[in-house]
Design a protein around this motif. Structure first.
Motif, PDB file in Angstrom:
ATOM      1  N   VAL A 125      18.532  24.077  -5.948  1.00 16.93           N
ATOM      2  CA  VAL A 125      19.071  23.655  -7.244  1.00 16.93           C
ATOM      3  C   VAL A 125      20.252  22.738  -6.967  1.00 16.93           C
ATOM      4  CG1 VAL A 125      20.109  24.386  -9.422  1.00 16.93           C
ATOM      5  CG2 VAL A 125      18.370  25.830  -8.329  1.00 16.93           C
ATOM      6  N   SER A 126      20.216  21.535  -7.498  1.00 15.34           N
ATOM      7  CA  SER A 126      21.297  20.576  -7.257  1.00 15.34           C
ATOM      8  C   SER A 126      22.386  20.722  -8.315  1.00 15.34           C
ATOM      9  CB  SER A 126      20.758  19.144  -7.280  1.00 15.34           C
ATOM     10  OG  SER A 126      20.587  18.700  -8.613  1.00 15.34           O
ATOM     11  N   PRO A 127      23.592  20.230  -8.033  1.00 22.25           N
ATOM     12  CA  PRO A 127      24.654  20.263  -9.048  1.00 22.25           C
ATOM     13  C   PRO A 127      24.273  19.516 -10.320  1.00 22.25           C
ATOM     14  CG  PRO A 127      25.573  19.779  -6.874  1.00 22.25           C
ATOM     15  CD  PRO A 127      24.078  19.731  -6.728  1.00 22.25           C
ATOM     16  N   ILE A 136      13.227  17.832  -8.965  1.00 22.85           N
ATOM     17  CA  ILE A 136      12.844  17.137 -10.192  1.00 22.85           C
ATOM     18  C   ILE A 136      13.802  17.515 -11.318  1.00 22.85           C
ATOM     19  CG2 ILE A 136      11.012  16.901 -11.914  1.00 22.85           C
ATOM     20  CD1 ILE A 136       9.019  17.485  -9.613  1.00 22.85           C
ATOM     21  N   MET A 137      14.292  16.511 -12.027  1.00 17.53           N
ATOM     22  CA  MET A 137      15.158  16.746 -13.178  1.00 17.53           C
ATOM     23  C   MET A 137      14.328  17.243 -14.362  1.00 17.53           C
ATOM     24  SD  MET A 137      18.264  16.062 -12.224  1.00 17.53           S
ATOM     25  CE  MET A 137      19.180  15.805 -13.752  1.00 17.53           C
ATOM     26  N   LYS A 138      14.979  17.944 -15.278  1.00 19.97           N
ATOM     27  CA  LYS A 138      14.268  18.531 -16.418  1.00 19.97           C
ATOM     28  C   LYS A 138      13.530  17.478 -17.235  1.00 19.97           C
ATOM     29  CE  LYS A 138      16.247  21.831 -18.766  1.00 19.97           C
ATOM     30  NZ  LYS A 138      17.160  22.557 -19.702  1.00 19.97           N
ATOM     31  N   GLY A 139      14.217  16.376 -17.568  1.00 18.95           N
ATOM     32  CA  GLY A 139      13.582  15.348 -18.378  1.00 18.95           C
ATOM     33  C   GLY A 139      12.388  14.721 -17.687  1.00 18.95           C
ATOM     34  N   THR A 140      12.524  14.451 -16.396  1.00 18.60           N
ATOM     35  CA  THR A 140      11.411  13.871 -15.642  1.00 18.60           C
ATOM     36  C   THR A 140      10.233  14.829 -15.597  1.00 18.60           C
ATOM     37  OG1 THR A 140      12.971  12.639 -14.259  1.00 18.60           O
ATOM     38  CG2 THR A 140      10.718  12.890 -13.418  1.00 18.60           C
TER      39      THR A 140
END
Length: 307
Positions: A125-127, A136-140
Motif C-alpha cells: 500500500v503506497s502513501p 493500482i490507484m482506486k480511480g484507475t
C-alpha cells in the motif's frame, strides 16, 4: 636449497589448485553452501554488461549519464542482498502467474520486473493509496472494471490486477510509441511523460530530464531484470528448496452474501487466516453481495497447511 625452493613451489601450486577446486564446488550441496555463507562475502565494483535492453529496446550505455545511472541501480540492488534474495524467492512463486497473462495480452515479459520494483511482489500500500502487486490507484482500477469498496478490493487479486496492468500498458505504448516510455508512464502517468517530451523537445525517455523517482524507474527495472536473470554473476547463491512455491488451489463459486468468513473457511478445513492469504481481495470478514455477483474464492488443496 634449490630443491627446497622447488618443493615449496610445488606445494604452493597444489594449494592454489586445491583452493580453486574448492571454489568451484557444487553450491547446491549443503556443506559447500554453508562454507560459502561463512567465508565468501566480498564487495566488488560491478562490470557493466556490454548490452542491456528493456522489452527489446536497447539502453544507450555509451552515453556517460546513462552508464552512471545504470551502474547505480545495479550496485544498489546487488548489495541490498536481503531484499534481492526475497525477490528471488517470491518470483519463483508469483512469476508463473504473471507471465502467461503478459503473454496473452502481447505485453513483453520484461514487464514482470515492473511489478517487482512497484511492490516487491507483495500486496503493498503506497502513501498515495495505490495497492497490490501492480500498485493500482482506486480511480484507475475502477476505470478498468475492478470492484473496489469496503467489502471487496480487486486490486489485491493478482490475476485481475495483472490484466488491468496489461491493458494500461498497451494503451501507454500506443500513445507514447515505445515500451520504455510506457514503463515510465506507469510511474509518472501518460500525461506526465507526454508533457515532458513535448516541453523538452525530445522523443526518448533516455533524453528526458526527470525527477528522482521517474528518472530512476526504468533503470531499476532493467537492474532487477539483469540481476534476477544472472544470480551467480551477482553473488547470489541459493538452492531450489530455498525458493517459495505457490500452494495449489481450486476455486469455489459464491453468488450470495457470506455473513462469517471464519465459519465459511472451516467448511473447507482451513482457518480465516489461510482464507485471507489466498483471497486478499476480500477486505472484511463478511460479504454483503446484495447484487448477487458471482465471485470465485480460492481454496488451497488439502495437505499444505497444518490440520
Amino acid at each position: 636449497m634449490k630443491r627446497i625452493q622447488k618443493g615449496l613451489m610445488f606445494v604452493g601450486v597444489l594449494s592454489v589448485v586445491a583452493l580453486s577446486i574448492n571454489a568451484v564446488q557444487d553450491p547446491g550441496t549443503d556443506e559447500s553452501f554453508e562454507k560459502k555463507q561463512l567465508n565468501d562475502y566480498n564487495v566488488y565494483a560491478l562490470t557493466m554488461p556490454e548490452k542491456l535492453d528493456f522489452a527489446g529496446e536497447a539502453l544507450p550505455l555509451s552515453d556517460p549519464d546513462i552508464y552512471e545511472r545504470m551502474d547505480r541501480e545495479l550496485l544498489v540492488n546487488t548489495y541490498w542482498q536481503s531484499n534481492a534474495l526475497l525477490l528471488f524467492k517470491r518470483a519463483h512463486k508469483y512469476f508463473p502467474v504473471i507471465e502467461p497473462i503478459l503473454k496473452k495480452h502481447g505485453v513483453p515479459d520484461d514487464f514482470k520486473y515492473l511489478a517487482v520494483i512497484e511492490s516487491g511482489l507483495t500486496n503493498a500500500v503506497s502513501p498515495a493509496g495505490a495497492r497490490g502487486f501492480w500498485q493500482i490507484m482506486k480511480g484507475t482500477g475502477r476505470d478498468f472494471g475492478l470492484e473496489i469498496n469496503d467489502n471487496v478490493d480487486e486490486r489485491y487479486n493478482l490475476v485481475m490486477s495483472t490484466e488491468v496492468a496489461c491493458e494500461y500498458l498497451k494503451k501507454s505504448k500506443e500513445l507514447l510509441g515505445s515500451w520504455t516510455a510506457a514503463a515510465a508512464a506507469y510511474n509518472a502517468g501518460n500525461r506526465g511523460i507526454t508533457s515532458r517530451l513535448e516541453k523538452q523537445k525530445v522523443d526518448d525517455y533516455y533524453d528526458l530530464l526527470l525527477g528522482e523517482e521517474t528518472g530512476r524507474y526504468v533503470f531499476r527495472i532493467v537492474a532487477l531484470k539483469e540481476i534476477m536473470n544472472n544470480p551467480l554473476k551477482y553473488g547470489f547463491n541459493f538452492r531450489d528448496k530455498d525458493l517459495y512455491n505457490l500452494v495449489p488451489s481450486h476455486t469455489v463459486k459464491v453468488d450470495t452474501a457470506v455473513t462469517d468468513f471464519a465459519a465459511f473457511a472451516q467448511k473447507f478445513d482451513i482457518n480465516y487466516k489461510i482464507l485471507k492469504i489466498h483471497n486478499p481481495w476480500l477486505r472484511e470478514p463478511f460479504l454483503n453481495n446484495s447484487s448477487r455477483k458471482l465471485y470465485h474464492i480460492e481454496i488451497p488443496e488439502k495437505g499444505y497447511y497444518k490440520d
